[in-house]
Scaffold this motif. Sequence first.
Motif, PDB file in Angstrom:
ATOM      1  N   UNK A   1     -19.165  -7.054  54.519  1.00  0.00           N
ATOM      2  CA  UNK A   1     -19.016  -6.385  55.809  1.00  0.00           C
ATOM      3  C   UNK A   1     -17.543  -6.120  56.118  1.00  0.00           C
ATOM      4  N   UNK A   2     -16.671  -7.051  55.753  1.00  0.00           N
ATOM      5  CA  UNK A   2     -15.246  -6.849  55.982  1.00  0.00           C
ATOM      6  C   UNK A   2     -14.738  -5.642  55.206  1.00  0.00           C
ATOM      7  N   UNK A   3     -15.184  -5.498  53.963  1.00  0.00           N
ATOM      8  CA  UNK A   3     -14.766  -4.352  53.155  1.00  0.00           C
ATOM      9  C   UNK A   3     -15.228  -3.047  53.801  1.00  0.00           C
ATOM     10  N   UNK A   4     -16.444  -3.037  54.352  1.00  0.00           N
ATOM     11  CA  UNK A   4     -16.935  -1.828  55.027  1.00  0.00           C
ATOM     12  C   UNK A   4     -16.056  -1.473  56.216  1.00  0.00           C
ATOM     13  N   UNK A   5     -15.633  -2.490  56.975  1.00  0.00           N
ATOM     14  CA  UNK A   5     -14.760  -2.221  58.119  1.00  0.00           C
ATOM     15  C   UNK A   5     -13.410  -1.686  57.661  1.00  0.00           C
ATOM     16  N   UNK A   6     -12.881  -2.205  56.561  1.00  0.00           N
ATOM     17  CA  UNK A   6     -11.600  -1.740  56.041  1.00  0.00           C
ATOM     18  C   UNK A   6     -11.711  -0.293  55.558  1.00  0.00           C
ATOM     19  N   UNK A   7     -12.770   0.023  54.823  1.00  0.00           N
ATOM     20  CA  UNK A   7     -12.946   1.388  54.337  1.00  0.00           C
ATOM     21  C   UNK A   7     -13.147   2.368  55.483  1.00  0.00           C
ATOM     22  N   UNK A   8     -13.831   1.931  56.529  1.00  0.00           N
ATOM     23  CA  UNK A   8     -13.995   2.799  57.696  1.00  0.00           C
ATOM     24  C   UNK A   8     -12.650   3.062  58.370  1.00  0.00           C
ATOM     25  N   UNK A   9     -11.823   2.021  58.501  1.00  0.00           N
ATOM     26  CA  UNK A   9     -10.503   2.221  59.096  1.00  0.00           C
ATOM     27  C   UNK A   9      -9.651   3.161  58.246  1.00  0.00           C
ATOM     28  N   UNK A  10      -9.782   3.018  56.931  1.00  0.00           N
ATOM     29  CA  UNK A  10      -9.029   3.905  56.042  1.00  0.00           C
ATOM     30  C   UNK A  10      -9.503   5.343  56.183  1.00  0.00           C
ATOM     31  N   UNK A  11     -10.805   5.523  56.330  1.00  0.00           N
ATOM     32  CA  UNK A  11     -11.347   6.878  56.491  1.00  0.00           C
ATOM     33  C   UNK A  11     -10.867   7.503  57.794  1.00  0.00           C
ATOM     34  N   UNK A  12     -10.618   6.660  58.807  1.00  0.00           N
ATOM     35  CA  UNK A  12     -10.129   7.167  60.086  1.00  0.00           C
ATOM     36  C   UNK A  12      -8.606   7.293  60.089  1.00  0.00           C
ATOM     37  N   UNK A  13      -8.036   7.389  58.898  1.00  0.00           N
ATOM     38  CA  UNK A  13      -6.596   7.643  58.736  1.00  0.00           C
ATOM     39  C   UNK A  13      -5.736   6.481  59.206  1.00  0.00           C
ATOM     40  N   UNK A  14      -6.276   5.267  59.197  1.00  0.00           N
ATOM     41  CA  UNK A  14      -5.441   4.085  59.430  1.00  0.00           C
ATOM     42  C   UNK A  14      -4.831   3.705  58.079  1.00  0.00           C
ATOM     43  N   UNK A  15      -3.563   3.946  57.915  1.00  0.00           N
ATOM     44  CA  UNK A  15      -2.927   3.810  56.610  1.00  0.00           C
ATOM     45  C   UNK A  15      -2.631   2.353  56.256  1.00  0.00           C
ATOM     46  N   UNK A  16      -2.517   2.148  54.966  1.00  0.00           N
ATOM     47  CA  UNK A  16      -2.055   0.865  54.416  1.00  0.00           C
ATOM     48  C   UNK A  16      -2.924  -0.305  54.911  1.00  0.00           C
ATOM     49  N   UNK A  17      -4.237  -0.217  54.700  1.00  0.00           N
ATOM     50  CA  UNK A  17      -5.118  -1.329  55.067  1.00  0.00           C
ATOM     51  C   UNK A  17      -5.863  -1.900  53.862  1.00  0.00           C
ATOM     52  N   UNK A  18      -6.206  -1.045  52.894  1.00  0.00           N
ATOM     53  CA  UNK A  18      -6.992  -1.539  51.763  1.00  0.00           C
ATOM     54  C   UNK A  18      -6.187  -2.518  50.914  1.00  0.00           C
ATOM     55  N   UNK A  19      -4.954  -2.158  50.589  1.00  0.00           N
ATOM     56  CA  UNK A  19      -4.120  -3.051  49.786  1.00  0.00           C
ATOM     57  C   UNK A  19      -3.860  -4.384  50.459  1.00  0.00           C
TER      58      UNK A  19
END
Length: 371
Positions: free
Chosen positions: A46-64
């Motif tokens: 679930x945490x990974x899904x939230x991170x990918x969603x934030x990345x899709x919404x142009x929140x930069x530098x979150x996956x790494x």
Amino acid sequence: MTAALLGFLALLRALERPVPRRWALYALTVPFMGWSHLVALTVLVAHLAAVLDARRRSVRHVLGPWLIAAGGGLALVVPLVVLARTQAQQIAWNTPAWNDIAAMPYMLFRSPVATAVVLGGAVVALVAASRRRRGNEPAPGPDSGHGPDSGPGPGPGPDDGLRTRLTPLALWALAPFLLTVVTARWLHLFLDRYLLFTVPAWILLATVGIHRLTARPRVVRRVAAAFVVVIAAFVPFDRSAVTRNTPREPDYHSVAVRVLADQRPGDGIAYTHRLKPRRALDFELREGPRPKDVLLHDTPQQRADYEAGECQDPRPCAAGYQRIWLVSAGRSKDPFSGMGQLKSRLLREEFRTVRTADFANVRLLLLERGP
């Protein structure tokens, strides 16, 4: 549950403002989830899904940063995983059937009413998110707060926001359930108390669903009327109905009180093998002097198991004892029937019963060595 809640909250704070201090705080919550129970680490899906969603919404530098924080936290759990591998047989008994899977919602909430409310609200929330995803509801207008003047970056509209916010909650609630079911044959981790950390996710989903219903007063009135009927029909209003022991639960506490009151120095204690009396009395007699476990050969700690090992030949182990307390759990008329043949024969032939006390689903016998 606390570790899972703190982990999810720390992740949301880090996604709102992805600075090193917040990622470090999130990293600290990951080992707490793993140390509390390894199954709780499935919430990282679930945490990974939230991170990918934030990345899709142009929140930069979150996956790494998330991979570094989660990986660092998981590294601290590795020693526990290595140690746990040597004790895996302790849960090999847990092989769920289809009825266990169907009963899981009730086992999590332990109330028909609570189960109906939570699952009903969660279904409403997920259905609402699914409809918005298909575009069945109107798109947000210019005053929705997501127009070009609402702030930097292309934020999602409400139709997209509901779905993306509910996806991590849905995965938090469902992914541990599905993963433990699929791996139950090998890992034996599908058990209601192992999945209690999913309860907050179910409640949050239900809250969203109930909030959606409040926009339709007629539906709210009908649902509320149905809940009143269900509560009146199923909720036990008698206090004794919710505080009594289960019907077959032995009253080991009363047995321990009697043993502590009447024991003498040099007494021993022995157990039949029904309903785990040794484990229960080890807990109840944990304080103060206690009779020595006559037939004990290997402790559960030495065996890396829940059960102790007993003497194969009971005569040398029982030599020197003049009095032995026998704890016989269950409803059998023969208190020795739950023992092995050699142990039962020894206690019958060399000892005589001088006192018997019956408690709920358990019998306590005082045996003295005969002439």
